[in-house]
Write an enzyme that holds these catalytic residues in place. Structure first.
Site, PDB file in Angstrom:
ATOM      1  CB  CYS A   1      -0.926  -0.029   1.235  1.00  0.00           C
ATOM      2  SG  CYS A   1      -1.854  -1.508   1.338  1.00  0.00           S
TER       3      CYS A   1
ATOM      4  NE  ARG B   1       4.476   1.212  -1.410  1.00  0.00           N
ATOM      5  CZ  ARG B   1       5.536   1.003  -0.517  1.00  0.00           C
ATOM      6  NH1 ARG B   1       6.655   1.436  -0.776  1.00  0.00           N
ATOM      7  NH2 ARG B   1       5.396   0.289   0.366  1.00  0.00           N
TER       8      ARG B   1
ATOM      9  CD1 TRP C   1      -1.785  -5.210  -4.233  1.00  0.00           C
ATOM     10  CD2 TRP C   1      -1.577  -6.534  -2.311  1.00  0.00           C
ATOM     11  NE1 TRP C   1      -1.326  -6.636  -4.634  1.00  0.00           N
ATOM     12  CE2 TRP C   1      -1.166  -7.251  -3.621  1.00  0.00           C
ATOM     13  CE3 TRP C   1      -1.326  -7.192  -1.067  1.00  0.00           C
ATOM     14  CZ2 TRP C   1      -0.975  -8.673  -3.473  1.00  0.00           C
ATOM     15  CZ3 TRP C   1      -0.694  -8.307  -1.086  1.00  0.00           C
ATOM     16  CH2 TRP C   1      -0.708  -9.104  -2.309  1.00  0.00           C
TER      17      TRP C   1
ATOM     18  CG  ASN D   1       1.943  -0.950   3.957  1.00  0.00           C
ATOM     19  OD1 ASN D   1       1.359  -1.836   3.804  1.00  0.00           O
ATOM     20  ND2 ASN D   1       2.875  -0.519   3.595  1.00  0.00           N
ATOM     21  N   GLY D   2      -0.166  -2.528   6.526  1.00  0.00           N
ATOM     22  CA  GLY D   2       0.314  -3.749   7.202  1.00  0.00           C
ATOM     23  C   GLY D   2      -0.860  -4.470   7.635  1.00  0.00           C
TER      24      GLY D   2
ATOM     25  CD  GLU E   1      14.775 -12.490 -12.341  1.00  0.00           C
ATOM     26  OE1 GLU E   1      14.434 -11.338 -12.575  1.00  0.00           O
ATOM     27  OE2 GLU E   1      14.227 -13.036 -11.267  1.00  0.00           O
TER      28      GLU E   1
ATOM     29  CE  LYS F   1      12.313  -9.385 -13.579  1.00  0.00           C
ATOM     30  NZ  LYS F   1      12.061  -9.988 -12.558  1.00  0.00           N
TER      31      LYS F   1
ATOM     32  CD  GLU G   1       8.263 -10.762 -11.571  1.00  0.00           C
ATOM     33  OE1 GLU G   1       8.252 -10.345 -10.214  1.00  0.00           O
ATOM     34  OE2 GLU G   1       9.029 -10.173 -12.210  1.00  0.00           O
TER      35      GLU G   1
ATOM     36  CG  HIS H   1      15.690 -36.591 -13.281  1.00  0.00           C
ATOM     37  ND1 HIS H   1      15.945 -37.751 -12.755  1.00  0.00           N
ATOM     38  CD2 HIS H   1      16.785 -36.084 -14.086  1.00  0.00           C
ATOM     39  CE1 HIS H   1      17.224 -38.205 -12.972  1.00  0.00           C
ATOM     40  NE2 HIS H   1      17.588 -36.991 -13.768  1.00  0.00           N
TER      41      HIS H   1
ATOM     42  CE  LYS I   1      10.959  -2.282  -7.563  1.00  0.00           C
ATOM     43  NZ  LYS I   1      11.198  -2.913  -8.775  1.00  0.00           N
TER      44      LYS I   1
END
Length: 624
Positions: free
Chosen positions: A2, A27, A75, A101-102, A490, A494, A497, A513, A619
């Site tokens: 947030c 964010r 958020w 926020n939290g 990574e 990407k 995301e 495997h 973020k």
């Protein structure tokens, strides 16, 4: 997560707060709101679900004015992302307004107790509890004996269990903002007869460079007359003012279509800045001394624990290869979210390296504290000066990447790997594991790296053309061996995301495997097949990767090979090739990820995805 912005001063408050919220959009959020007080005992709210433009439309249709105020991008955690659940939240009487926020972990217990006392709740959120607690404390002394807002907030927060960053205003104590922190970040901006609170620097950097970063247990009281700082026991405290040197223009797109594309192209400069002043191109020595470590400390460590989350975790995996290869010290890499739940074996003989772009990642911070409790010294690799992780570390290796606005990390990742390379080489030199000649060769290779990234960026059009072939694919497989395996991870991350395409990264030797069962004519397989002829491990790995490519082709898979310029063997077998300049094995991951960033970016753009703010992502994850 947030975003919080607050302002008290003599400027028009509404456009300033909305501008700050715009700068925090990266964010991640799903609703937004603003509350403004005019100093006459009235506070007005405007809220909207969805993007910030919806709130801006509400404000245009129903304007509000004032001398101080707070804003928020939410958020969702407790309660759906609706206008009703959007922050700010009021108490019963409409006298107290809070943004938060939290997570309030004991909110149900508090809510039941407050409801029994006659408080009425209108949202599904845990944040509304804080407004009611402050309301209760403002009335606690009886008629005519109203405590200050900061005292009421202090008493209220002492009843709250969990993590929070809050900003509170009240019509009973106008022209004042009280901010507090216990977990998520909160920064105070100091101006000329104007003061700011925000959850991150970019929100207020256009107005002031002088910042105070609140520590856990800190409160700030902002009025037009100044800023005071208290602890949760009400005692006055002093906090250092830090000058932020980021150029505010860096936080703008600068002609690029998206922040992420801009930040991909900023990587050569970010690597130069991370390296600047830390290496000698004449002797090969690495100088890292801005901390409380001694050379005796570095010689005495028997193991290294690397702790991180998300993309930073993959940087840590690369760091494991670098540290073990150069410094010859055993390294374990842990997710911060798992580290403290397994009673890790760590102590004074261990160095714990925590990697976080923001310096506020909740899981990483908790892991750092766990290591400290067990006697380990901690080293932070971080991009944000003054963040919580850096304040609690024995020492910090700053990446100097500048502000990263896009949610999906790019330049922070390559800067982290560069910082880990510097750390590994420094440790190797201190521990006598590398010769001066080897050091000089490695440092010279590092100096050539930004130019080679620029060469990769010059092939952007080729990669965009490749993206047009595959943007409709539903699944991707990424393969890499040895130090290249974390880049497969990574690269797949990407893609997930940004484009919402399912992608998985695997060690190339693991393909037989299980993942090989997925390969068919509809499965693009991205294979990292670069080579360094001067390295025996690289030559062996390259030969094995060529076999993997042939195995994929035998099952009708489509191979996209990332190869070293001039390679013929991989080109003969692959369907598509992305060439990168030759580079030494230990620095190859920094170069390899760049074309994979561009591939994911262009695929996502072709699919119409929000590249800078992917759905459901934030973020900085500042709560567990």
């Amino acid at each position: 997560m947030c975003g919080i912005v607050g302002y008290v001063g003599d400027k028009p408050v509404v456009p300033l707060i909305l501008e700050g919220l715009q700068r925090l959009e990266y964010r991640g959020y799903d609703s937004a709101g603003i509350a403004v007080g005019d100093g006459s005992g009235r506070i007005e709210l405007r809220r909207a679900s969805g993007k910030l433009r919806n709130l801006e439309q509400v404000v245009r249709e129903s304007p509000l004015n004032g001398t101080y105020g707070i804003g928020h991008t939410r958020w969702a955690t407790h309660g759906r992302p609706t206008e009703e659940n959007a922050h700010p939240h009021r108490d019963c009487k409409g006298e107290v307004v809070v943004v938060h926020n939290g997570i309030v972990e004991n909110y149900l217990t508090l809510k039941r107790a407050l409801a029994a006392e006659g408080h009425r709740f209108v949202t599904e959120t845990d944040t509304e509890i804080i407004a009611h607690l402050v309301e209760k404390e403002l009335a606690a002394n009886g008629p005519g004996k109203v405590p200050s807002l900061e005292e009421a907030v202090r008493r209220a927060l002492q009843q709250v269990k969990g993590v929070f960053a809050v900003a509170v205003i009240s019509s009973k104590d106008p022209n004042k903002i009280v901010a507090a922190r216990n977990g998520p970040p909160a920064v105070i901006g100091l101006g000329e007869k104007e003061f700011f609170v925000a959850s991150d620097i970019p929100a207020i950097l256009f107005h002031t460079r002088d910042m105070v970063f609140l520590a856990d247990g800190d409160m700030a009281v902002l009025t037009p007359a100044g800023a005071r700082f208290l602890d949760f026991d009400g005692r006055e405290i002093r906090r250092e003012v830090q000058r932020v040197t980021w150029d505010p223009i860096q936080a703008q797109k600068g002609g690029y279509k998206h922040f992420m594309l801009k930040e991909i192209y900023e990587q050569p400069q970010a690597l130069r800045d991370t390296t600047l002043g830390r290496v000698s191109l004449e002797t090969g020595r690495v100088v890292l001394d801005d901390w409380d470590f001694t050379e005796e400390d570095f010689r005495g460590f028997q193991q290294i624990k690397i702790v991180a989350m998300g993309t930073s975790y993959y940087a840590g995996l690369v760091g494991k290869f670098l540290l073990e290869r150069l410094a010859r010290i055993p390294v374990e890499v842990d997710y911060g979210s798992e580290f403290r739940y397994r009673d890790p074996i760590v102590g004074p003989e261990s160095l714990t390296v925590v990697i976080t772009q923001s310096g506020e990642t909740a899981d990483t911070l908790a892991a750092q504290r766990e290591s400290k409790l067990k006697g380990s010294k901690t080293l932070a690799i971080c991009n944000v000066v003054g963040s919580m992780v850096t304040r609690e570390a024995t020492g910090t290796l700053y990446t100097h990447a500048g502000p990263e606005i896009g949610v999906a990390s790019t330049k922070a990742f390559t800067s982290q790997m560069t910082a880990l390379f510097l750390l590994a080489l420094h440790l190797a030199q201190v521990r006598g594991r590398v010769s001066p000649e080897e050091s000089l060769s490695l440092v010279q290779e590092l100096a050539r790296l930004p130019g080679r990234i620029e060469a990769v960026l010059s092939r952007n059009a080729e990669i965009e053309k490749l993206a047009r072939k595959f943007f409709r694919s539903r699944n991707f497989l990424y393969l890499g061996r040895g130090i290249h395996y974390p880049i497969a991870l990574e690269g797949a991350l990407k893609l997930k995301e940004l484009s919402y395409i399912h992608g998985e990264g695997y060690p190339a030797g693991e393909m037989k495997h299980g993942p090989i069962a997925l390969i068919d004519e509809d499965m693009p397989v991205v294979v990292i097949a670069t080579s360094d002829p001067s390295s025996e491990t690289s030559r062996l790995g390259y030969e094995k990767v060529l076999s993997n490519i042939k195995e994929v082709k035998a099952r009708s898979g489509v191979v996209i090979a990332l190869v070293t310029e001039g390679d013929r063997d991989a080109r003969e077998s692959a369907d598509h090739v992305i060439e990168i300049p030759a580079i030494g094995e230990l620095l190859s991951p920094v170069l390899e990820i760049v074309p994979l960033q561009l591939l994911a970016y262009h695929i996502a753009v072709r699919r119409g995805c929000d590249v800078d703010q992917p759905r459901n992502l934030a973020k900085s994850v500042t709560v567990e």
